[in-house]
Design an enzyme around this catalytic site. Structure first.
Site, mmCIF file in Angstrom:
data_model
loop_
_atom_site.group_PDB
_atom_site.id
_atom_site.type_symbol
_atom_site.label_atom_id
_atom_site.label_comp_id
_atom_site.label_asym_id
_atom_site.label_seq_id
_atom_site.Cartn_x
_atom_site.Cartn_y
_atom_site.Cartn_z
ATOM 1 N N ASP A 57 0.813 -1.210 0.000
ATOM 2 C CA ASP A 57 0.000 0.000 0.000
ATOM 3 C C ASP A 57 0.848 1.263 0.000
ATOM 4 O O ASP A 57 2.071 1.212 0.172
ATOM 5 C CB ASP A 57 -0.958 -0.014 1.206
ATOM 6 C CG ASP A 57 -0.256 -0.373 2.521
ATOM 7 O OD1 ASP A 57 0.991 -0.320 2.563
ATOM 8 O OD2 ASP A 57 -0.953 -0.704 3.488
ATOM 9 N N GLU A 111 -9.629 -1.649 5.181
ATOM 10 C CA GLU A 111 -10.306 -1.355 6.443
ATOM 11 C C GLU A 111 -11.523 -2.278 6.614
ATOM 12 O O GLU A 111 -11.952 -2.927 5.653
ATOM 13 C CB GLU A 111 -10.747 0.121 6.436
ATOM 14 C CG GLU A 111 -9.589 1.122 6.341
ATOM 15 C CD GLU A 111 -8.778 1.269 7.638
ATOM 16 O OE1 GLU A 111 -8.793 0.342 8.476
ATOM 17 O OE2 GLU A 111 -8.108 2.303 7.790
ATOM 18 N N ASN A 119 -7.541 -2.428 14.245
ATOM 19 C CA ASN A 119 -8.948 -2.708 13.903
ATOM 20 C C ASN A 119 -9.074 -3.913 12.963
ATOM 21 O O ASN A 119 -10.118 -4.136 12.367
ATOM 22 C CB ASN A 119 -9.602 -1.473 13.268
ATOM 23 C CG ASN A 119 -8.970 -1.086 11.938
ATOM 24 O OD1 ASN A 119 -8.019 -1.719 11.487
ATOM 25 N ND2 ASN A 119 -9.497 -0.053 11.300
ATOM 26 N N HIS A 124 -7.292 -4.410 10.162
ATOM 27 C CA HIS A 124 -7.025 -4.192 8.732
ATOM 28 C C HIS A 124 -5.745 -4.893 8.282
ATOM 29 O O HIS A 124 -4.828 -5.126 9.072
ATOM 30 C CB HIS A 124 -7.040 -2.704 8.347
ATOM 31 C CG HIS A 124 -5.861 -1.885 8.742
ATOM 32 N ND1 HIS A 124 -5.972 -0.606 9.242
ATOM 33 C CD2 HIS A 124 -4.522 -2.118 8.687
ATOM 34 C CE1 HIS A 124 -4.782 -0.106 9.470
ATOM 35 N NE2 HIS A 124 -3.881 -1.010 9.150
HETATM 36 C C1 GLP Z 1 -0.492 0.493 8.602
HETATM 37 C C2 GLP Z 1 -0.160 -0.260 7.303
HETATM 38 C C3 GLP Z 1 -0.357 -1.740 7.462
HETATM 39 C C4 GLP Z 1 0.326 -2.171 8.753
HETATM 40 C C5 GLP Z 1 -0.441 -1.611 9.912
HETATM 41 C C6 GLP Z 1 0.188 -1.928 11.270
HETATM 42 O O1 GLP Z 1 -1.662 1.217 8.547
HETATM 43 N N1 GLP Z 1 -0.911 0.169 6.171
HETATM 44 O O2 GLP Z 1 0.188 -2.412 6.335
HETATM 45 O O3 GLP Z 1 0.330 -3.562 8.840
HETATM 46 O O4 GLP Z 1 -0.619 -0.225 9.796
HETATM 47 O O5 GLP Z 1 1.249 -1.081 11.539
HETATM 48 P P1 GLP Z 1 2.281 -1.329 12.695
HETATM 49 O O6 GLP Z 1 3.078 -2.512 12.282
HETATM 50 O O7 GLP Z 1 3.110 -0.084 12.769
HETATM 51 O O8 GLP Z 1 1.501 -1.573 13.928
#
Ligand code: GLP
Length: 244
Positions: A67, A142, A135, A137
């Site tokens: 993404d 989402e 959440n 995702h």
């Molecule tokens: C972001 C990314 C995801 C990631 C998630 C968790 O929003 N788009 O790909 O897995 O958040 O992030 P973190 O690993 O910093 O908790």
């Protein structure tokens, strides 16, 4: 889903990097699906170490990222393009021409989405690395994203904007839109590895592993994939039945 619970982040990253590196050792031309966020940073550090020790090469590897924010150019420090260079690509022998990240420029978004899904048809992930949002995702899919979705533009959930604001100067600077691989694109990977750490992931991890498969928790779709491994620390695993 196979679940490996580790003592802490360090051990989680070690186990995860062994799984990812094995894919590259088995197939030096492997396609790696990569994720951003803090969860996989330790895993990437270990891959860099293996490269430096001469035990792993990325010279023939291709990557596809999950993404990107809409509206940040690739040199913005919070863009995922910048993150990937800074955290991994600049430190290994990968050919940057073989690394792919959705572009995220605010123009022709529909066309960009189509092109990225086309690209994924030719570059099917041998392994997809995933983190998980608090959440539930995955990527930026989402809650209530259709399971059959392809690459698309999303309006970020309030909770995601809040979670990710820690990396920006203020919450107002966090983009409100992103472009993400769809759930169908993620599920098309041959193998999937999820890394999750910390108590704030415990609810999402429990729903992903033991909850009903439902679009209200995007990560729950992974229960339908035949080769998924979750590597998580004890805090993230705390609400799993298997822990009791
Ligand atoms: C972001 C990314 C995801 C990631 C998630 C968790 O929003 N788009 O790909 O897995 O958040 O992030 P973190 O690993 O910093 O908790």
């Amino acid at each position: 889903m196979k679940v490996i619970v580790t003592k802490d982040y360090h051990e989680m990253s070690k186990v995860a990097s062994e799984i990812v590196s094995q894919v590259v050792l088995d197939n030096p031309h492997a396609v790696l699906g990569l994720a951003t966020g803090s969860s996989p940073i330790g895993l990437y550090n270990n891959l860099i170490e293996m490269y430096e020790q001469g035990t792993l090469s990325f010279a023939n590897v291709s990557t596809v990222n999950l993404d990107e924010y809409v509206g940040l150019n690739k040199d913005h420090p919070q863009s995922y393009a910048y993150f990937m260079r800074n955290i991994l690509f600049d430190h290994i022998d990968i050919d940057l021409n073989n690394t792919h990240i959705p572009c995220g420029s605010a123009e022709n978004l529909d066309e960009q989405c189509k092109q990225y899904s086309e690209l994924l048809k030719n570059l099917r992930q041998d392994i997809q690395v995933l983190g998980i949002g608090s959440n539930g995702h995955i990527g930026f899919n989402e809650p209530n994203t259709p399971f059959d979705s392809q690459t698309h533009v999303v309006q970020l959930a309030e909770s995601t904007i809040k979670d990710n604001s820690r990396l920006f100067n203020s919450i107002d600077e966090v983009p409100t839109q992103a472009i993400t691989m769809g759930i169908a694109n993620i599920m098309n990977a041959r193998k999937i590895i999820v890394v999750a750490n910390g108590a704030n992931k415990a609810d999402a991890v429990q729903k992903m592993v033991e909850g009903q498969v439902s679009e209200s928790c995007p990560a729950s779709v992974l229960q339908r994939h035949s080769d998924v491994v979750l590597v998580c620390d004890e805090l993230a695993a705390a609400k799993l039945q298997l822990q009791k």
